[in-house]
Design a protein around this motif. Structure first.
Motif, PDB file in Angstrom:
ATOM      1  N   SER A  97       0.837  -1.210   0.000  1.00  0.00           N
ATOM      2  CA  SER A  97       0.000   0.000   0.000  1.00  0.00           C
ATOM      3  C   SER A  97       0.866   1.252   0.000  1.00  0.00           C
ATOM      4  CB  SER A  97      -0.908   0.015   1.234  1.00  0.00           C
ATOM      5  OG  SER A  97      -1.805  -1.063   1.223  1.00  0.00           O
ATOM      6  N   THR A  98       0.484   2.217  -0.824  1.00  0.00           N
ATOM      7  CA  THR A  98       1.124   3.524  -0.831  1.00  0.00           C
ATOM      8  C   THR A  98       0.037   4.548  -1.155  1.00  0.00           C
ATOM      9  OG1 THR A  98       2.966   4.830  -1.716  1.00  0.00           O
ATOM     10  CG2 THR A  98       1.843   3.368  -3.254  1.00  0.00           C
ATOM     11  N   ALA A  99       0.415   5.772  -1.522  1.00  0.00           N
ATOM     12  CA  ALA A  99      -0.577   6.810  -1.798  1.00  0.00           C
ATOM     13  C   ALA A  99       0.041   7.880  -2.674  1.00  0.00           C
ATOM     14  CB  ALA A  99      -1.096   7.414  -0.495  1.00  0.00           C
ATOM     15  N   ALA A 149       7.880   9.306  -5.158  1.00  0.00           N
ATOM     16  CA  ALA A 149       7.494   8.689  -3.889  1.00  0.00           C
ATOM     17  C   ALA A 149       7.165   7.210  -4.008  1.00  0.00           C
ATOM     18  CB  ALA A 149       6.293   9.429  -3.292  1.00  0.00           C
ATOM     19  N   PHE A 150       7.081   6.684  -5.247  1.00  0.00           N
ATOM     20  CA  PHE A 150       6.746   5.266  -5.423  1.00  0.00           C
ATOM     21  C   PHE A 150       7.982   4.365  -5.396  1.00  0.00           C
ATOM     22  CE2 PHE A 150       3.208   7.482  -7.589  1.00  0.00           C
ATOM     23  CZ  PHE A 150       2.157   6.980  -6.833  1.00  0.00           C
ATOM     24  N   ASP A 151       9.165   4.937  -5.306  1.00  0.00           N
ATOM     25  CA  ASP A 151      10.385   4.128  -5.330  1.00  0.00           C
ATOM     26  C   ASP A 151      10.393   3.083  -4.216  1.00  0.00           C
ATOM     27  OD1 ASP A 151      11.055   5.832  -7.340  1.00  0.00           O
ATOM     28  OD2 ASP A 151      12.901   6.576  -6.421  1.00  0.00           O
ATOM     29  N   LEU A 152      10.192   3.545  -2.983  1.00  0.00           N
ATOM     30  CA  LEU A 152      10.270   2.624  -1.841  1.00  0.00           C
ATOM     31  C   LEU A 152       9.175   1.566  -1.871  1.00  0.00           C
ATOM     32  CD1 LEU A 152      11.781   1.842   0.710  1.00  0.00           C
ATOM     33  CD2 LEU A 152      10.391   3.496   1.990  1.00  0.00           C
ATOM     34  N   PRO A 153       7.906   1.918  -2.137  1.00  0.00           N
ATOM     35  CA  PRO A 153       6.901   0.845  -2.226  1.00  0.00           C
ATOM     36  C   PRO A 153       7.162  -0.142  -3.362  1.00  0.00           C
ATOM     37  CG  PRO A 153       5.959   2.983  -2.811  1.00  0.00           C
ATOM     38  CD  PRO A 153       7.274   3.244  -2.179  1.00  0.00           C
ATOM     39  N   VAL A 154       7.727   0.321  -4.481  1.00  0.00           N
ATOM     40  CA  VAL A 154       8.076  -0.607  -5.570  1.00  0.00           C
ATOM     41  C   VAL A 154       9.166  -1.565  -5.107  1.00  0.00           C
ATOM     42  CG1 VAL A 154       9.191  -0.779  -7.836  1.00  0.00           C
ATOM     43  CG2 VAL A 154       7.349   0.881  -7.476  1.00  0.00           C
ATOM     44  N   ALA A 155      10.188  -1.037  -4.430  1.00  0.00           N
ATOM     45  CA  ALA A 155      11.262  -1.890  -3.901  1.00  0.00           C
ATOM     46  C   ALA A 155      10.712  -2.883  -2.894  1.00  0.00           C
ATOM     47  CB  ALA A 155      12.339  -1.019  -3.262  1.00  0.00           C
ATOM     48  N   GLY A 176       8.395   6.900  -0.230  1.00  0.00           N
ATOM     49  CA  GLY A 176       9.758   7.406  -0.168  1.00  0.00           C
ATOM     50  C   GLY A 176      10.483   7.258  -1.493  1.00  0.00           C
ATOM     51  N   GLU A 177      11.490   8.101  -1.698  1.00  0.00           N
ATOM     52  CA  GLU A 177      12.344   8.026  -2.878  1.00  0.00           C
ATOM     53  C   GLU A 177      13.616   7.267  -2.527  1.00  0.00           C
ATOM     54  OE1 GLU A 177      14.910  11.000  -5.836  1.00  0.00           O
ATOM     55  OE2 GLU A 177      13.343  11.833  -4.538  1.00  0.00           O
ATOM     56  N   VAL A 178      14.146   6.546  -3.471  1.00  0.00           N
ATOM     57  CA  VAL A 178      15.345   5.741  -3.243  1.00  0.00           C
ATOM     58  C   VAL A 178      16.460   6.225  -4.172  1.00  0.00           C
ATOM     59  CG1 VAL A 178      16.340   3.425  -3.348  1.00  0.00           C
ATOM     60  CG2 VAL A 178      14.000   3.741  -2.519  1.00  0.00           C
ATOM     61  N   SER A 179      17.641   6.466  -3.598  1.00  0.00           N
ATOM     62  CA  SER A 179      18.795   6.839  -4.421  1.00  0.00           C
ATOM     63  C   SER A 179      19.547   5.585  -4.847  1.00  0.00           C
ATOM     64  CB  SER A 179      19.721   7.775  -3.646  1.00  0.00           C
ATOM     65  OG  SER A 179      20.334   7.086  -2.579  1.00  0.00           O
ATOM     66  N   ILE A 212      17.274   6.347   1.463  1.00  0.00           N
ATOM     67  CA  ILE A 212      15.858   6.689   1.295  1.00  0.00           C
ATOM     68  C   ILE A 212      15.694   8.181   1.525  1.00  0.00           C
ATOM     69  CG2 ILE A 212      13.518   6.292   2.130  1.00  0.00           C
ATOM     70  CD1 ILE A 212      14.418   3.458   2.878  1.00  0.00           C
ATOM     71  N   LEU A 213      15.229   8.881   0.489  1.00  0.00           N
ATOM     72  CA  LEU A 213      15.150  10.333   0.499  1.00  0.00           C
ATOM     73  C   LEU A 213      13.733  10.809   0.822  1.00  0.00           C
ATOM     74  CD1 LEU A 213      17.201  10.937  -2.771  1.00  0.00           C
ATOM     75  CD2 LEU A 213      18.052  10.920  -0.417  1.00  0.00           C
ATOM     76  N   PRO A 214      13.601  12.025   1.356  1.00  0.00           N
ATOM     77  CA  PRO A 214      12.272  12.560   1.683  1.00  0.00           C
ATOM     78  C   PRO A 214      11.496  12.954   0.432  1.00  0.00           C
ATOM     79  CG  PRO A 214      13.954  14.225   2.068  1.00  0.00           C
ATOM     80  CD  PRO A 214      14.693  12.955   1.739  1.00  0.00           C
ATOM     81  N   VAL A 215      10.180  13.000   0.557  1.00  0.00           N
ATOM     82  CA  VAL A 215       9.301  13.410  -0.534  1.00  0.00           C
ATOM     83  C   VAL A 215       8.306  14.429   0.014  1.00  0.00           C
ATOM     84  CG1 VAL A 215       9.527  11.243  -1.805  1.00  0.00           C
ATOM     85  CG2 VAL A 215       7.726  11.480  -0.084  1.00  0.00           C
ATOM     86  N   SER A 216       7.622  15.118  -0.877  1.00  0.00           N
ATOM     87  CA  SER A 216       6.630  16.109  -0.455  1.00  0.00           C
ATOM     88  C   SER A 216       5.268  15.458  -0.243  1.00  0.00           C
ATOM     89  CB  SER A 216       6.523  17.209  -1.511  1.00  0.00           C
ATOM     90  OG  SER A 216       6.117  16.661  -2.758  1.00  0.00           O
TER      91      SER A 216
END
Length: 508
Positions: free
Chosen positions: A6-8, A79-85, A107-110, A115-119
């Motif tokens: 789940s994400t949003a 922001a979908f990087d972390l849920p995809v991972a 969250g964003e992933v480098s 794990i980087l912040p998102v708005s």
């Protein structure tokens, strides 16, 4: 194997739930992503693949399919990087999908796994609480923002290794970020006591905020127009907790929240430059975002040097001033943002700024006419009070008498707001400036003397119905400030005073 996380995504002011489905199966090695995605979302496959490899969890050469649902909402951002991972790791059997089912992941992933912040995390946290989720998993730099929402577990992660480790431990209470304390205090760095002289201007400002009327100040440079405007938020009543949270959601979406204070406690004061585009004022873009009018929600939108703004920019204000919200339609989205603000503007009376002082002003009548008429009548119709400011004299500068503080004025404004809220408790509006024409006779009744005198003034000055209604609304606010049930002639007389500059410059 199949998994779902789940994400949003933020859609307008609120977040909407999104499911990230992952299927890892035998077949020709590939990494496909579907679900109405923007280019930056599609690029997540490369960021996720490299981040997992550098974190010690390389993706095997298999067929991987990622689907983001619902497919009718355009997915954008990182922001979908972390849920995809997380979905890929769960499908590979490395993470427990059942454990993550109660959490929203964002969250964003480098490339190195950080794990980087998102708005927009605040809106996602509110969604998690309202939908009954156990908690939310975010970057460490977003954790304090999410922890504002009480009763929601916040799991802060700094990189993929830590994320996998915390998932493996089952998110014990020691890993849950405690709720943030003491973030709701309101404080301002400016005060109305710093303004000397300008009694008429100070009075007009109090009337404006008491009835939530729009205000225009006309005067020469250096007469205190901007200084006064900056202090208007300090005499408005403090925001309620719900209003602070709503305002903070807007600033979170625009990534403008202060990392230390997190919550927007003070009434906003937005002052866009006169070169601002209509899109920056109203909001928009390919993927719509809030503009200045939404960032000024519950506060002040100050337009300095009003005639210098382009006509197209000023005209976008007309509907929001009436509706208190802005509707933005784009090919991939149709969103609504709140825009309930007090429009405050300032302008010089002529191009040089010193009319009618002919010892300093050399502007021709035609130049003055062209300058002030850059402002359309349609916008002027939405400005209730117009006041002229005067330059501070030498005596006023030297003999500075103590003036009222913002706190003293605010007490009177709060009392006036309470009177209006009680009067309009069954109506769809809350303040005198919002009274529709159909209710003017109900709430703006005149005594016999005032009605007789007003009839004479109406004919003498050839008032329009629009001008008459504005005078009534201002008079109603002045009467409320004196706790008078009926509008008297002295209230109408003062209301006329704040329409006279309008008549002087625009003949209306």
């Amino acid at each position: 194997m199949y998994s779902v996380i789940s994400t949003a995504i933020n859609y307008g002011l609120n977040a909407v739930p999104v499911k990230v489905e992952a299927d890892v199966s035998e077949g020709l090695p590939c990494f496909e992503m579907v679900g109405f995605l923007s280019s930056e979302v599609r690029e997540a496959r490369e960021r996720v693949r490299t981040a997992l490899k550098n974190s010690g969890y390389p993706i095997p050469p298999k067929r991987i399919t990622i689907n983001l649902t619902p497919a009718n909402i355009r997915k954008s951002g990182t922001a979908f990087d972390l849920p995809v991972a997380a979905a890929v790791l769960a499908a590979m059997g490395i993470l427990d999908e059942g454990l993550l089912s109660g959490y929203i992941v964002i969250g964003e992933v480098s490339l190195n796994g950080t794990i980087l912040p998102v708005s927009g995390v605040l809106s996602v946290a509110i969604l998690a609480k309202e939908s009954g989720c156990e908690g939310i998993i975010v970057s460490e730099k977003n954790a304090r923002e999410a922890s504002i929402i009480s009763g929601l577990k916040v799991i802060a992660v700094s990189d993929m290794e830590q994320f996998i480790r915390k998932c493996g431990s089952g998110f014990p209470e020691t890993e849950v970020l405690p709720p943030v304390e003491n973030v709701w205090e309101t404080s301002y760095t400016v005060d109305f006591s710093e303004i000397y002289g300008q009694k008429i201007l100070r009075r007009a400002c109090e009337i404006a905020v008491s009835g939530m009327h729009n205000l225009l100040m006309i005067g020469p440079p250096g007469s205190g127009k901007t200084m006064t405007a900056r202090r208007l938020p300090t005499i408005l009543p403090d925001l309620t907790k719900e209003e602070k949270l709503e305002l903070s959601q807007i600033y979170s979406i625009c990534d403008l929240l202060d990392e230390k204070r997190i919550i927007r406690n003070e009434r906003p004061f937005r002052t866009p430059h006169h070169t601002s585009t209509p899109q920056s004022i109203a909001g928009g873009g390919k993927f719509p975002h809030p503009g200045e009018i939404s960032l000024a929600h519950h506060g002040i939108l100050f337009l300095d040097e009003l005639p210098e703004f382009s006509p197209r920019t000023l005209e976008v204000l007309r509907e929001p001033l009436e509706e208190k919200q802005i509707h933005i339609s784009r090919l991939d989205a149709n969103v609504t943002y709140p825009a309930d603000f007090i429009l405050t503007a300032s302008m010089n009376p002529c191009p040089c700024g010193y009319f009618p002082d002919r010892s300093r002003c050399s502007c021709s009548p035609n130049a003055i006419h062209n300058y002030v008429n850059r402002i359309s009548q349609a916008l002027l119709d939405r400005i209730d009070l117009c006041v002229e400011t005067q330059e501070i004299s030498w005596n006023e500068m030297q003999n500075r008498e103590p003036s009222e503080s913002s706190a003293e004025i605010r007490k009177r404004v709060e009392r006036t707001h309470t009177i209006q809220q009680e009067r309009y408790r069954t109506a769809s509006y809350r303040f005198n400036s919002q009274i529709p024409g159909s209710d003017l006779e109900v709430f703006c009744t005149l005594d016999a003397e005032s009605s007789k005198r007003m009839a004479g003034k109406y004919e003498e000055y050839r008032l329009s119905a629009r001008t008459y209604s504005k005078i009534l609304k201002i008079a109603r606010t002045i009467a409320d400030m004196e706790e008078a049930e009926t509008i008297r002639w002295k209230h109408l007389e003062e209301a006329f005073l704040y329409r006279s500059p309008n008549k002087k410059y625009w003949r209306c």
